[in-house]
Design a protein around this motif. Sequence first.
Motif, short mmCIF file in Angstrom:
data_model
loop_
_atom_site.label_atom_id
_atom_site.label_comp_id
_atom_site.label_asym_id
_atom_site.label_seq_id
_atom_site.Cartn_x
_atom_site.Cartn_y
_atom_site.Cartn_z
N GLY A 327 -0.80 24.97 11.25
CA GLY A 327 0.09 25.25 10.13
C GLY A 327 1.54 25.32 10.55
O GLY A 327 1.87 25.53 11.72
N GLY A 328 2.42 25.19 9.56
CA GLY A 328 3.85 25.23 9.85
C GLY A 328 4.55 26.45 9.28
O GLY A 328 5.74 26.62 9.52
N GLY A 329 3.83 27.26 8.51
CA GLY A 329 4.46 28.42 7.90
C GLY A 329 3.49 29.56 7.70
O GLY A 329 2.33 29.51 8.12
N VAL A 357 11.51 34.13 7.61
CA VAL A 357 12.12 35.46 7.71
C VAL A 357 12.33 36.04 6.32
O VAL A 357 12.07 37.23 6.08
CB VAL A 357 13.45 35.37 8.48
N ALA A 358 12.78 35.22 5.37
CA ALA A 358 12.97 35.69 4.00
C ALA A 358 11.64 36.09 3.38
O ALA A 358 11.57 37.08 2.63
CB ALA A 358 13.65 34.60 3.17
N LEU A 363 7.82 40.66 1.68
CA LEU A 363 6.55 41.37 1.84
C LEU A 363 6.76 42.84 2.15
O LEU A 363 5.88 43.66 1.90
CB LEU A 363 5.73 40.72 2.95
N ARG A 364 7.91 43.18 2.69
CA ARG A 364 8.16 44.58 3.04
C ARG A 364 8.15 45.48 1.81
O ARG A 364 7.81 46.67 1.91
CB ARG A 364 9.53 44.67 3.75
N ARG A 365 8.43 44.94 0.63
CA ARG A 365 8.54 45.77 -0.57
C ARG A 365 7.21 46.39 -0.96
O ARG A 365 7.17 47.48 -1.53
CB ARG A 365 9.08 44.92 -1.72
N LEU A 401 18.30 40.53 9.87
CA LEU A 401 17.85 40.37 8.49
C LEU A 401 16.56 41.13 8.22
O LEU A 401 16.39 41.74 7.15
CB LEU A 401 17.66 38.87 8.18
N LEU A 402 15.66 41.12 9.18
CA LEU A 402 14.41 41.86 9.01
C LEU A 402 14.66 43.36 8.98
O LEU A 402 14.04 44.09 8.20
CB LEU A 402 13.43 41.50 10.14
#
Length: 444
Positions: A327-329, A357-358, A363-365, A401-402
């Motif tokens: 996979g690529g993502g 990264v975005a 997903l953090r929410r 950003l993370l």
Amino acid sequence: MASEGAPTGFRTGLRGLTTRGRSFLAAGITAVLCSYLLGQGALLQVGVLLAALPLLAAALVLRTRYQVAGGRRLAPHRAPAGQEARVHLRVDNISRVPTGLLMLEDKVPYVLGPRPRFVLDRVEPRGYREVSYRVRSDLRGRYPLGPLQLRLTDPFGMCELTRSFSAADTLTVVPLVQPLPPVKLAGAWAGYGDSHSRAVALAGDDDAVPREYRHGDDLRRVHWKSTAKYGELMVRREEQPLKSRATVLLDTREIGHRGAGPASSFEWAVGCAASVGHHLLERGYQTRLLTDNGTQVPPVVTGANSSVSESIGLLLDELAVVQHSSGGGLNRAEEVLRHGGEGLLVAVVGTLDDEQVAGLGRLRRSAGAAVAFVLDTASWSSLRQPAPAGPDEGLQRQLRLLREAGWTVLAARAGDSVPDLWRMADVHAQAAATAPDSKGTAGR
């Protein structure tokens, strides 16, 4: 315990004659022919005796092989990579005659070492012999052991047969688990249940914590005293303890890792996921393993039919055979987490692009707490080239950003210790790392 199969005929015994047995048989036949040509009766008796000995030996070996049984025991069945496991072999003679000389050979993959061979002396009737050998592999995986091959010979060494037992076993070489220190993660407690067990367990019938009636609630749980007080139907809360949930996200993308073999970034990531998953399960988290392609090992609920050790075994068994994905993502993993990513989220990821990264930031929410091991794969690129002094500007920007999205970010380089990095995830360590310095700027 496995015994050998059915006979294949007397021809098998003849094919098993040793050089000595064939010599005796040839000498006997020659003596019989010479006695016929020369008319010597005494020579005929000698020839018959010489020819009969190897034939009787073959018949004895053919009879003996039905009565020999063998077994194998592994200690342990799961061995950490780089550590030894011991294989115990047992051969039982369940016949009424001794076996003579036995030669054992067990079939093992070359990565576990050379094939073990043993020579066993005469085994008495109803007796047994036990031997053992050690295996070791630096590469995780599942490795078949067996079948056990046994060479049976007669006391005179005239016939030798090689047979294989049907039973085989599997040795699972799992990633090496490193013990992690207990840390306090911000927002790590998240789960389900109407109330915390300690709060409800201390409440009596009059002090029960009520809530409003919901469609489908059992009417036997109606708390009439609270109903009269509040003027609406109230029921007792279920005394169901909150249970912590956790997800360990492992990035298996081949394009996201560097290096080869046990020293690659991928193997470091697998070992990190094993250590974190083992640590969380021991601390009571219902932990599942999730890979970038959406494959997940659901948590095993500890109860009457399962235990923490079984959950750990299930996790390690999956990590023992996990391989690179094409996979690529991380889109499939993100989709799984959007529909059930509550609780603690620990991600072990390789090289990321801005879109990925975005996605992690979004997903953090839905997670109670989020910890990311971000691998600086350039430090694993090649042993021939010196590793860069530190993360490049692009990686530094992604880490920033993370962190801004709410992740606890742990940058990992080749040679870093997982326990040391995990200790940095503690809220106190994070507060110290981000405290303003003497110039008033936040430290990174």
